[in-house]
Design an enzyme around this catalytic site. Sequence first.
Site, PDB file in Angstrom:
ATOM      1  N   ASP A 102       0.766  -1.161   0.189  1.00 15.79           N
ATOM      2  CA  ASP A 102      -0.122   0.137   0.013  1.00 15.79           C
ATOM      3  C   ASP A 102       0.814   1.133  -0.043  1.00 15.79           C
ATOM      4  O   ASP A 102       2.023   1.144   0.137  1.00 15.79           O
ATOM      5  CB  ASP A 102      -0.670  -0.145   1.285  1.00 15.79           C
ATOM      6  CG  ASP A 102      -1.747   1.308   1.540  1.00 15.79           C
ATOM      7  OD1 ASP A 102      -2.332   1.757   0.469  1.00 15.79           O
ATOM      8  OD2 ASP A 102      -1.654   1.895   2.372  1.00 15.79           O
ATOM      9  N   SER A 103       0.066   2.453  -0.250  1.00 11.58           N
ATOM     10  CA  SER A 103       1.164   3.753   0.043  1.00 11.58           C
ATOM     11  C   SER A 103       1.542   3.889   1.184  1.00 11.58           C
ATOM     12  O   SER A 103       2.320   4.953   1.376  1.00 11.58           O
ATOM     13  CB  SER A 103       0.109   4.834  -0.503  1.00 11.58           C
ATOM     14  OG  SER A 103      -0.992   4.629   0.210  1.00 11.58           O
ATOM     15  N   TYR A 142      -0.911   8.336  -2.368  1.00  7.71           N
ATOM     16  CA  TYR A 142      -0.968   7.989  -3.869  1.00  7.71           C
ATOM     17  C   TYR A 142      -2.148   8.837  -4.398  1.00  7.71           C
ATOM     18  O   TYR A 142      -2.224   8.794  -5.643  1.00  7.71           O
ATOM     19  CB  TYR A 142      -0.946   6.680  -4.072  1.00  7.71           C
ATOM     20  CG  TYR A 142       0.139   5.837  -3.974  1.00  7.71           C
ATOM     21  CD1 TYR A 142       1.406   6.491  -3.465  1.00  7.71           C
ATOM     22  CD2 TYR A 142       0.199   4.525  -4.396  1.00  7.71           C
ATOM     23  CE1 TYR A 142       2.652   5.567  -3.260  1.00  7.71           C
ATOM     24  CE2 TYR A 142       1.360   3.674  -4.265  1.00  7.71           C
ATOM     25  CZ  TYR A 142       2.396   4.232  -3.548  1.00  7.71           C
ATOM     26  OH  TYR A 142       3.747   3.610  -3.627  1.00  7.71           O
ATOM     27  N   GLY A 143      -2.941   9.284  -3.598  1.00  6.32           N
ATOM     28  CA  GLY A 143      -4.563   9.492  -4.055  1.00  6.32           C
ATOM     29  C   GLY A 143      -4.534  10.675  -4.726  1.00  6.32           C
ATOM     30  O   GLY A 143      -5.354  11.090  -5.553  1.00  6.32           O
ATOM     31  N   CYS A 165      -4.137  -1.174  -1.935  1.00 10.37           N
ATOM     32  CA  CYS A 165      -4.521   0.089  -2.187  1.00 10.37           C
ATOM     33  C   CYS A 165      -5.386   0.338  -3.279  1.00 10.37           C
ATOM     34  O   CYS A 165      -5.144   0.055  -4.106  1.00 10.37           O
ATOM     35  CB  CYS A 165      -3.133   0.900  -2.294  1.00 10.37           C
ATOM     36  SG  CYS A 165      -3.087   2.718  -2.749  1.00 10.37           S
ATOM     37  N   ASN A 166      -6.335   1.144  -2.921  1.00  5.58           N
ATOM     38  CA  ASN A 166      -7.335   1.199  -3.958  1.00  5.58           C
ATOM     39  C   ASN A 166      -6.965   2.184  -5.182  1.00  5.58           C
ATOM     40  O   ASN A 166      -7.229   1.855  -6.244  1.00  5.58           O
ATOM     41  CB  ASN A 166      -8.602   2.024  -3.561  1.00  5.58           C
ATOM     42  CG  ASN A 166      -9.514   1.300  -2.804  1.00  5.58           C
ATOM     43  OD1 ASN A 166     -10.521   0.550  -3.079  1.00  5.58           O
ATOM     44  ND2 ASN A 166      -8.952   1.080  -1.353  1.00  5.58           N
ATOM     45  N   THR A 167      -6.057   3.178  -4.917  1.00  7.77           N
ATOM     46  CA  THR A 167      -5.576   4.255  -5.998  1.00  7.77           C
ATOM     47  C   THR A 167      -4.625   3.303  -6.802  1.00  7.77           C
ATOM     48  O   THR A 167      -4.770   3.494  -7.852  1.00  7.77           O
ATOM     49  CB  THR A 167      -4.968   5.215  -5.418  1.00  7.77           C
ATOM     50  OG1 THR A 167      -5.521   5.968  -4.423  1.00  7.77           O
ATOM     51  CG2 THR A 167      -4.587   6.263  -6.469  1.00  7.77           C
ATOM     52  N   GLU A 222      -5.405   9.121  10.051  1.00  5.91           N
ATOM     53  CA  GLU A 222      -3.963   8.951  10.313  1.00  5.91           C
ATOM     54  C   GLU A 222      -3.671   9.612  11.747  1.00  5.91           C
ATOM     55  O   GLU A 222      -2.699   9.392  12.297  1.00  5.91           O
ATOM     56  CB  GLU A 222      -2.958   9.281   9.265  1.00  5.91           C
ATOM     57  CG  GLU A 222      -3.232   8.227   8.197  1.00  5.91           C
ATOM     58  CD  GLU A 222      -2.019   7.934   7.282  1.00  5.91           C
ATOM     59  OE1 GLU A 222      -0.955   8.858   7.407  1.00  5.91           O
ATOM     60  OE2 GLU A 222      -2.231   7.305   6.042  1.00  5.91           O
ATOM     61  N   CYS A 252     -11.679   3.178  -0.025  1.00  8.10           N
ATOM     62  CA  CYS A 252     -10.110   3.780   0.249  1.00  8.10           C
ATOM     63  C   CYS A 252      -9.768   2.996   1.568  1.00  8.10           C
ATOM     64  O   CYS A 252     -10.572   2.610   2.484  1.00  8.10           O
ATOM     65  CB  CYS A 252     -10.028   5.123   0.694  1.00  8.10           C
ATOM     66  SG  CYS A 252      -8.621   5.668   1.242  1.00  8.10           S
ATOM     67  N   THR A 253      -8.490   2.555   1.691  1.00 10.26           N
ATOM     68  CA  THR A 253      -7.887   1.661   2.617  1.00 10.26           C
ATOM     69  C   THR A 253      -8.136   1.963   4.065  1.00 10.26           C
ATOM     70  O   THR A 253      -8.527   1.389   4.918  1.00 10.26           O
ATOM     71  CB  THR A 253      -6.571   1.282   2.652  1.00 10.26           C
ATOM     72  OG1 THR A 253      -5.906   2.724   2.321  1.00 10.26           O
ATOM     73  CG2 THR A 253      -6.195   0.505   1.232  1.00 10.26           C
ATOM     74  N   HIS A 254      -8.357   3.353   4.341  1.00 14.99           N
ATOM     75  CA  HIS A 254      -8.441   4.156   5.437  1.00 14.99           C
ATOM     76  C   HIS A 254      -9.837   4.013   6.100  1.00 14.99           C
ATOM     77  O   HIS A 254     -10.203   3.887   7.207  1.00 14.99           O
ATOM     78  CB  HIS A 254      -8.118   5.434   5.578  1.00 14.99           C
ATOM     79  CG  HIS A 254      -6.605   5.620   5.557  1.00 14.99           C
ATOM     80  ND1 HIS A 254      -5.848   5.053   4.507  1.00 14.99           N
ATOM     81  CD2 HIS A 254      -5.610   6.196   6.236  1.00 14.99           C
ATOM     82  CE1 HIS A 254      -4.459   5.597   4.602  1.00 14.99           C
ATOM     83  NE2 HIS A 254      -4.426   6.043   5.677  1.00 14.99           N
TER      84      HIS A 254
HETATM   85  N1  DGL Z   1      -4.225   3.729   0.170  1.00  8.56           N
HETATM   86  C1  DGL Z   1      -4.861   4.793  -0.608  1.00  8.56           C
HETATM   87  C2  DGL Z   1      -6.034   4.198  -1.043  1.00  8.56           C
HETATM   88  O1  DGL Z   1      -6.669   3.302  -0.941  1.00  8.56           O
HETATM   89  C3  DGL Z   1      -5.149   5.900   0.514  1.00  8.56           C
HETATM   90  C4  DGL Z   1      -4.021   6.883   0.926  1.00  8.56           C
HETATM   91  C5  DGL Z   1      -3.394   7.522  -0.266  1.00  8.56           C
HETATM   92  O2  DGL Z   1      -3.880   8.385  -1.052  1.00  8.56           O
HETATM   93  O3  DGL Z   1      -2.165   7.012  -0.528  1.00  8.56           O
HETATM   94  O4  DGL Z   1      -6.514   4.819  -2.022  1.00  8.56           O
END
Ligand code: DGL
Length: 278
Positions: A17-18, A49-50, A80-82, A159, A191-193
């Site tokens: 993930d990012s 990454y978003g 990571c979704n992005t 976070e 999104c992961t969070h």
């Molecule tokens: N992990 C990213 C996602 O799921 C969220 C955090 C980021 O923007 O890197 O898209």
Amino acid sequence: MTGNREQLQNAPIGVFDSGVGGLTVAREIMRQIPNEKIVYFGDTARVPYGSKSKDTVTKYSKQIIRFLRTQEVKAIVIACNTASAYALDEIEKEMDIPIIGVVRPGAKVAADATRNGKIGVIATEGTINSQIYSTYIKQINSNVNVIGKACPLFVPLVEEGLLKDPVTDEIAMRYLSELIDIDIDTLILGCTHYPLIRSTVGKIMGDKVTLVNPAYETARELKELLEAEDLLNKKEIGLGENKYRFFVSDGAEKFMRFANSILKYGILSAKTINIEEF
Ligand code: DGL
């Protein structure tokens, strides 16, 4: 069974993930397939990454995969979704081991869950702009209407640990009100969070809206994939046996604090590597 097959089954799964967000996916893998070893990489030096471009996120993802391959992983999860939205299609063509992202599993469940054909997606700007959830959902059911909403403030709020806080409630209310007005009946936490603020989102959306957690669906699909490829580890592994290993590109201490706040197992170390070398 040959010795080689057993060795392969015993190899770890690479998860990346990012940053810390993908730990929500790692957590589901730990729960649903507890005999699997995991090598996790969080790109904490280059998060988020978003808000980055497709080219940049794809380049980062390829570097991370090259690193994970040095750890002899048997399969890779883009947690990571992005990165799943931007890089998976290109990367999967180049891979000779199984690789899955978090978007397709989430899209599939949402397409099945909706009854009124209105699905909301909340995610980073990158994931929303890619329209990837909509593309996958429409491949399953072209009559469904997918409404995306970027929620960039959710990542820093999570976070900062503001999981249950009036500030998060207020921001969530602003982001989600237009989805309430449109009368969606299914909402993807894209999104992961976001699974970490599931209760806040659920309270605002109400009982009639089904919340889809792609992390959960991804772990389920990973299990099926490993079974189909005869790659599931059949042996029980104790926690001491290098079961879960963590790598980051910066800020190992902060990563560990976050990890220990959401994972059941205490993480004793996270190693910092220079990902630019890969
Ligand atoms: N992990 C990213 C996602 O799921 C969220 C955090 C980021 O923007 O890197 O898209």
